[in-house]
Design a protein around this motif. Structure first.
Motif, short mmCIF file in Angstrom:
data_model
loop_
_atom_site.label_atom_id
_atom_site.label_comp_id
_atom_site.label_asym_id
_atom_site.label_seq_id
_atom_site.Cartn_x
_atom_site.Cartn_y
_atom_site.Cartn_z
N LEU A 1 0.83 -1.20 0.00
CA LEU A 1 0.00 0.00 0.00
C LEU A 1 0.87 1.25 0.00
CD1 LEU A 1 -2.91 -0.49 2.57
CD2 LEU A 1 -3.12 -0.10 0.13
N ARG A 2 1.82 1.28 0.93
CA ARG A 2 2.69 2.45 1.03
C ARG A 2 3.46 2.63 -0.27
NH1 ARG A 2 6.15 1.44 6.23
NH2 ARG A 2 6.98 3.50 5.78
N THR A 3 3.92 1.52 -0.83
CA THR A 3 4.67 1.59 -2.08
C THR A 3 3.84 2.23 -3.19
OG1 THR A 3 5.81 -0.41 -1.47
CG2 THR A 3 5.90 0.21 -3.76
N MET A 4 2.54 1.96 -3.16
CA MET A 4 1.69 2.52 -4.20
C MET A 4 1.17 3.90 -3.81
SD MET A 4 -0.18 -0.76 -5.77
CE MET A 4 0.11 -2.04 -4.62
N GLY A 5 1.83 4.50 -2.86
CA GLY A 5 1.50 5.88 -2.51
C GLY A 5 0.23 6.02 -1.70
N VAL A 6 -0.18 4.97 -1.02
CA VAL A 6 -1.39 5.04 -0.21
C VAL A 6 -1.03 4.94 1.26
CG1 VAL A 6 -3.57 3.89 0.34
CG2 VAL A 6 -2.79 4.04 -2.02
#
Ligand SMILES: Nc1ncnc2c1ncn2[C@@H]1O[C@H](COP(=O)(O)OP(=O)(O)OP(=O)(O)O)[C@@H](O)[C@H]1O
Ligand SMILES: [Mg+2]
Lengths: 274, 284
Positions: A135-140
Motif C-alpha cells: 500500500l505504502r509503495t503505491m502511494g497510499v
C-alpha cells in the motif's frame, strides 16, 4: 547477586521504556488517525463495508447478549424483590442497569471479541504478508486506507448496536416479568419509563440516561478500533505474530473499555447529576 | 610467428597505411574512457551511497554503494538474510538509512517531504518477495489499484489497460480477472504482482525474488518478461535473486552482498570470471 539485581533492574527499565514507547506510538497513531478523518481522500466504500462487518455481522451476538442479560437481571432481582413484594420495580432495575452500564459495556466487549479481533487479525495478516508495505509503495497511506474506515464505522455502529442491546435486554426482562412473575406488560414498561425519566430529559424528550448510554459506546468504538488497528499495524513475526496481535488487541481493548467506563461514568455523573 | 588465429582464411589487413586513422581512433577511445567515470553519476536513477543500517543491535548493512542507470538491470545476489530485501526497502523509503544517502532520480529521499514521498513512490513499481497481492481484491482490482489511486482514468480505460498488462505477463485476462489471489498458483500470483507493478509504467522497477519457488519454465518466462520490460520500456530495474542463472540472463550488472557489504560488483561475465573464493563458491 548484585549482577542479577542489576540485570533485573535493566529488564524493568527496558520494559518500562518499551511500554512508554508503545504508549507514545499509540497516541501518534491516534493523532494521525484523527487528522486523516477530517481530510481527503475518503474511502467511502471501505467505510460502508466496515459498517457491515462491525455492525450488521455483530447484530446476532449483540441480540443474544442483550436478551440473556435482560432475562438474568430480571431473574436475579426477582428473587430479592419477591421477599419485599417489590417485583413491580423489576422494570426499573433492568432499565437503569442496562441503559446506563450493561448495554454499552457488554456490547463493547462482545463486539471487541468479534470485530476488534477481526480488525487486528486482518491488518496483522496484511502486515506480515507485506500488503501494508505494498500500500505504502503505491502511494497510499495505510492509516487512511485501513484504519480510518474501521474507526469511523466503529464509532457509528457501536452506539447503534448498544441501542439494539438495550431494547432487547428490556424485552428479555419483560419476558421474565410476565412469564415468571405475573406482572403485566404495562406495569413493567411504566417502571422502565419511570427510571429513565427519573434522571431527567434533555430537550424535553431525550432521557439523560440515554445520553450517557450513547456517549459511552462512542468512546468504546473509538478505543476498540484504534487499539485493534494499532496492534494489527505493529504485527511482526509471521502467522504466530498475527495470533499474538489479535490476543493483545482483545485483552487491551477490554481492559481499556472497563477502565474508561469507570472514568466516563464519573465525568457524566458530575456533568448531569446535580 | 603469426598473431593471427590459426585457420583464419582472411588475409590480414596491413595497418601501416592507416597509421594516422588508427591514431585518431585511439585518441577518441582514450577520450571516451576518460569521460566514462563522470558519465554514470549523471544518469544514475537509483543510487545508494555508503549506506549503513541496523535493526536494534543487529547491524545489517555496513556501507553499501550501488548505482543503477536508465535501461540497466542490476541483480543483487547474496545468501539468505544478508539484507537484499532491505536494500529494496531503502530505495522505496520504507526504511531510512542510519547513515549514508539513498538517491532516487537525483533526490536524497531522506530529505523529501511526506507528500513528495508518495509522488516518488508512484514512480516506482515493486514486486514483493511474497507477491503481496491484496487478499480482499480480485485480480482486476489488484492490478488496477495504482491507476485507481493515482489517475483519473475512466473505468473502461483502466479495464483495457489491466487486460493489456495481464497479457504482457502471459496470463489470459478472461481466465483470471475475477479470481481472488487465494485462488491463484504461486507463479500466477507472481505474474499478477508484476502486472500490478508495471501497470502505471513506472520508470523504476524493483523485484524481490521474482522467480523463487517457481519451476524452470516459469522462471524463464519471468526472466524474459524482465528483459522485455527493459527493451520495450527501457526501465531501470533492481532484481534481488538467489538464482545465479537468472542473474546471468537478465543482469547488465551484478552485486553480491556478504556481511553487509558488496563484495563483488560487475557485469555477469566478470562475475563468472571472478577468482574470489566466496564468489566462486556462491556460483557453484
Ligand atoms: N523489520 C525488521 N526488524 C528486525 N530485523 C529485521 C527486519 N527486517 C529485516 N531484518 C533483519 O535484517 C536482515 C536482512 O533481512 P532481509 O529481509 O533484507 O534479508 P534478505 O537478504 O532479503 O533474505 P532472504 O533472501 O531470505 O529474503 C535479516 O537478518 C533480518 O533478520
Ligand atoms: Mg528477502
Amino acid at each position: 547477586m548484585a549482577s542479577a539485581r542489576r540485570s533485573a533492574a535493566r529488564l524493568t527499565r527496558n520494559a518500562f521504556f518499551g511500554i512508554a514507547l508503545s504508549v507514545q506510538e499509540y497516541f501518534a497513531l491516534v493523532a494521525r488517525l484523527l487528522k486523516s478523518c477530517v481530510s481527503r481522500p475518503f474511502y467511502r466504500r471501505d467505510i460502508v463495508q466496515q459498517m457491515d462487518t462491525i455492525g450488521v455481522q455483530s447484530l446476532f451476538i449483540v441480540v443474544l447478549t442483550g436478551l440473556f442479560t435482560g432475562m438474568v437481571l430480571a431473574l436475579q432481582s426477582a428473587v430479592e424483590m419477591e421477599r419485599f413484594g417489590a417485583t413491580i420495580y423489576i422494570g426499573r432495575l433492568v432499565g437503569a442497569s442496562t441503559v446506563r452500564e450493561l448495554g454499552p459495556v457488554l456490547t463493547a466487549l462482545m463486539v471487541t471479541g468479534r470485530a476488534g479481533a477481526g480488525m487486528a487479525a486482518a491488518i496483522g495478516a496484511m502486515k506480515v504478508t507485506e500488503q501494508v508495505d505494498a500500500l505504502r509503495t503505491m502511494g497510499v497511506d495505510p492509516v487512511r486506507r485501513l484504519v480510518v474506515p474501521r474507526f469511523l464505522a466503529a464509532i457509528i455502529m457501536l452506539p447503534v448496536l448498544t441501542i439494539v442491546a438495550d431494547l432487547v435486554a428490556i424485552f428479555g426482562g419483560l419476558l421474565i416479568a410476565v412469564v415468571k412473575l405475573d406482572l403485566t406488560t404495562e406495569l413493567y414498561m411504566r417502571s422502565v419509563y419511570e427510571t429513565l425519566a427519573q434522571s431527567g430529559f434533555i430537550l424535553k424528550f431525550i432521557p439523560i440516561d440515554l445520553i450517557q448510554g450513547l456517549a459511552k459506546p462512542l468512546a468504546f468504538g473509538a478505543i476498540m478500533a484504534a487499539t485493534s488497528c494499532f496492534y494489527g499495524l505493529r504485527t511482526s513475526g509471521g502467522t504466530e505474530g498475527v495470533g499474538r496481535a489479535t490476543t493483545q488487541a482483545v485483552v487491551t481493548t477490554s481492559i481499556l473499555v472497563l477502565a474508561v467506563d469507570y472514568f466516563l461514568t464519573q465525568i457524566l455523573i458530575v456533568m448531569f447529576v446535580q | 610467428m603469426n598473431d593471427q588465429p590459426i585457420g583464419s582464411g582472411e588475409p590480414v589487413e596491413p595497418n601501416a597505411p592507416d597509421e594516422a586513422l588508427a591514431d585518431e581512433v585511439r585518441a577518441e577511445l582514450r577520450r571516451s574512457l576518460e569521460a566514462e567515470p563522470a558519465e554514470p553519476k549523471k544518469s544514475e536513477i537509483v543510487e545508494l551511497r555508503d549506506v549503513w543500517l541496523s535493526f536494534g543491535a543487529h547491524q545489517v548493512l555496513n556501507g553499501i554503494t550501488l548505482g543503477v542507470a536508465r535501461g540497466e538491470t542490476v541483480c543483487i545476489l547474496g545468501g539468505s538474510g544478508v539484507g537484499k530485501s532491505t536494500v529494496l526497502r531503502l530505495i522505496l523509503r520504507l526504511l531510512l538509512p542510519d547513515q549514508g544517502e539513498v538517491m532516487v532520480e537525483g533526490r536524497d529521499i531522506s530529505a523529501v517531504s511526506y507528500v513528495d514521498v508518495l509522488q516518488l513512490r508512484e514512480r516506482m513499481g515493486m514486486v514483493f518477495q511474497g507477491s503481496a497481492l491484496f487478499d480482499s481484491l480480485n485480480v482486476h482490482d489488484n492490478v488496477a489499484f495504482p491507476l485507481v489511486e493515482h489517475t483519473d482514468m475512466p473505468d473502461d480505460a483502466i479495464f483495457d489497460r489491466v487486460r493489456e498488462v495481464l497479457s504482457f505477463v502471459d496470463l489470459v485476462p478472461e481466465d483470471v480477472l475475477s479470481l481472488l489471489p487465494a485462488e491463484l498458483s504461486g507463479g500466477m500470483r507472481k505474474r499478477v504482482a508484476i502486472a500490478r507493478a508495471i501497470v502505471h509504467e513506472p520508470p523504476i522497477l524493483l523485484f524481490d525474488e521474482p522467480t523463487s519457488g517457481l519451476d524452470p519454465i516459469t522462471t524463464r518466462t519471468i526472466d524474459e518478461l524482465i528483459l522485455k520490460l527493459r527493451s520495450e520500456l527501457s526501465v531501470c530495474a533492481v532484481v534481488v535473486t538467489h538464482n545465479v542463472r537468472s542473474a546471468a540472463r537478465i543482469a547488465t550488472e551484478t552485486a553480491l552482498i556478504k556481511d553487509g557489504q558488496i563484495i563483488f560488483n560487475g557485469s555477469p561475465e566478470e562475475m563468472f570470471a571472478c577468482e574470489d573464493p566466496y564468489v566462486r563458491s556462491f556460483l557453484s
